[in-house]
Design a protein around this motif. Sequence first.
Motif, short mmCIF file in Angstrom:
data_model
loop_
_atom_site.label_atom_id
_atom_site.label_comp_id
_atom_site.label_asym_id
_atom_site.label_seq_id
_atom_site.Cartn_x
_atom_site.Cartn_y
_atom_site.Cartn_z
N SER A 192 7.88 -6.49 -15.76
CA SER A 192 9.02 -5.59 -15.55
C SER A 192 10.31 -6.12 -16.16
CB SER A 192 9.22 -5.34 -14.05
OG SER A 192 9.55 -6.54 -13.38
N ASP A 193 10.29 -7.36 -16.65
CA ASP A 193 11.47 -7.96 -17.26
C ASP A 193 11.41 -7.84 -18.78
OD1 ASP A 193 12.37 -8.81 -14.76
OD2 ASP A 193 11.31 -10.72 -14.92
N LEU A 194 12.58 -7.72 -19.40
CA LEU A 194 12.68 -7.72 -20.85
C LEU A 194 13.39 -8.99 -21.30
CD1 LEU A 194 13.65 -4.03 -21.77
CD2 LEU A 194 11.41 -5.11 -21.87
N GLY A 195 12.67 -9.82 -22.04
CA GLY A 195 13.31 -11.00 -22.60
C GLY A 195 14.14 -10.67 -23.82
N LEU A 196 13.71 -9.66 -24.58
CA LEU A 196 14.43 -9.24 -25.78
C LEU A 196 14.17 -7.75 -25.98
CD1 LEU A 196 16.03 -9.88 -28.41
CD2 LEU A 196 13.81 -10.27 -29.51
N SER A 197 15.22 -7.00 -26.26
CA SER A 197 15.09 -5.57 -26.51
C SER A 197 15.98 -5.19 -27.68
CB SER A 197 15.50 -4.76 -25.27
OG SER A 197 15.45 -3.37 -25.53
N VAL A 198 15.39 -4.57 -28.71
CA VAL A 198 16.14 -4.09 -29.87
C VAL A 198 15.95 -2.57 -29.94
CG1 VAL A 198 16.43 -4.21 -32.37
CG2 VAL A 198 15.76 -6.26 -31.09
N ARG A 199 17.06 -1.83 -29.86
CA ARG A 199 17.02 -0.37 -29.89
C ARG A 199 17.98 0.14 -30.95
NH1 ARG A 199 14.64 1.58 -25.11
NH2 ARG A 199 15.65 3.60 -25.37
N ASP A 200 17.91 1.45 -31.25
CA ASP A 200 18.84 2.01 -32.23
C ASP A 200 20.23 2.13 -31.62
OD1 ASP A 200 18.76 4.23 -30.59
OD2 ASP A 200 17.67 5.49 -31.98
N ARG A 201 21.21 2.46 -32.47
CA ARG A 201 22.61 2.44 -32.04
C ARG A 201 22.91 3.44 -30.93
NH1 ARG A 201 26.44 4.54 -36.77
NH2 ARG A 201 27.85 4.63 -35.00
N SER A 202 22.11 4.50 -30.81
CA SER A 202 22.32 5.49 -29.76
C SER A 202 21.57 5.15 -28.47
CB SER A 202 21.90 6.88 -30.24
OG SER A 202 20.50 6.92 -30.50
N ASN A 203 20.87 4.01 -28.47
CA ASN A 203 20.10 3.56 -27.32
C ASN A 203 18.98 4.55 -26.98
OD1 ASN A 203 19.57 1.63 -25.32
ND2 ASN A 203 20.69 2.79 -23.77
N THR A 204 18.43 5.22 -28.01
CA THR A 204 17.39 6.24 -27.80
C THR A 204 16.00 5.70 -28.12
OG1 THR A 204 18.96 7.99 -28.36
CG2 THR A 204 16.62 8.55 -28.44
N ASN A 205 15.85 5.04 -29.25
CA ASN A 205 14.53 4.62 -29.72
C ASN A 205 14.36 3.11 -29.61
OD1 ASN A 205 13.73 7.30 -30.63
ND2 ASN A 205 15.24 7.02 -32.25
N GLN A 206 13.20 2.73 -29.07
CA GLN A 206 12.88 1.31 -28.94
C GLN A 206 12.25 0.81 -30.23
OE1 GLN A 206 13.25 -0.53 -25.73
NE2 GLN A 206 13.19 -2.18 -27.23
N HIS A 207 12.85 -0.21 -30.85
CA HIS A 207 12.30 -0.78 -32.07
C HIS A 207 11.42 -2.00 -31.78
CE1 HIS A 207 14.63 2.01 -34.26
NE2 HIS A 207 15.78 1.38 -34.19
N LEU A 208 11.92 -2.88 -30.93
CA LEU A 208 11.20 -4.12 -30.64
C LEU A 208 11.53 -4.57 -29.23
CD1 LEU A 208 9.60 -6.74 -31.56
CD2 LEU A 208 11.84 -7.66 -32.22
N LEU A 209 10.51 -5.06 -28.52
CA LEU A 209 10.79 -5.67 -27.23
C LEU A 209 9.80 -6.78 -26.97
CD1 LEU A 209 8.59 -4.77 -24.78
CD2 LEU A 209 9.77 -2.60 -25.04
#
Length: 302
Positions: A201-218
């Motif tokens: 349930s924890d995220l160590g790293l999260s990379v999303r687009d500038r609008s916070n809509t699409n998840q690129h990497l986690l």
Amino acid sequence: TGTSATFTPSSGENFVIARDSAGPYIGASSNHDLRIITNNASRIRITSAGRVGIGTDSPGSFLDINHGLQASSTLGAQASLGLRLYPHVGAPTVGQLGQIGLGYGGTYANIVISSIRTSTTAYGTDDLIFATKSGTTQAAPTERMRITSDGKVHIGATSFTGATPQFGVTWATADYAAQFQNTAAAGSSHGVRILAGGNSSDLGLSVRDRSNTNQHLLVRGDGKVGIGLTNPDTTLHLSTADRNMVKFYSSYGTARTYYFRNDSGVLNIGGGTPSDANDLLNLDVANNRVGINTTTPGVALE
């Protein structure tokens, strides 16, 4: 009743109380320091060179403050503060500023360090802000960084898309929002370490687009990595709408490129530029067939 009075003791100093076209003044007209005392002890000294010492008779800078009190073990204890600046008398108002200006900018200071009131209660809270002016015209400086009363650090913005981070950077220029560079010698020149996450349930790293809509990497706390999705169920889980899913390149020996791609339900594995001509192994999962150099195997192995 005259315009001036001068006191000259036998030691030769001239103490003057006078008035001229600029208004009344008081001080030493001779080349001597001026002291202000209370209880027969020196409290403020203005040297003949124009330096001001508060609590010291030998100021080394243009303003030296030495309260001479034993340091308090309690951070912020008012009895041991060297300088206190607050912007209100009586009940505080949200948005009141306690400012220190640096640099010359005419109507406005070029740099400002300020508290900003965030509550109206008597013993309430303030944020700390840092502002600078980038232009060459007369204009108020712009807030660049804020440390909130609960310890959050915001650079470039006071609000963020999604949850408010503990440390946040927002930038609108055509450049990186942040860069970390370690110039230590090879073997000790490390980059960034993230210590976070303990379970799925924890995220160590999260990379999303500038609008916070699409998840690129986690990277989840349980070690699973997701690319293009939020719920990886294997150590590495990739989700994409592209036909070409993964490509590998190795320069060892003879350089080679290898790829995986999806052809309407058939997994193509090949080398070189992804294309039908370069597909070497084709897995038709739906029909349990494997094709070598054919994308449409008609039997279990062709």
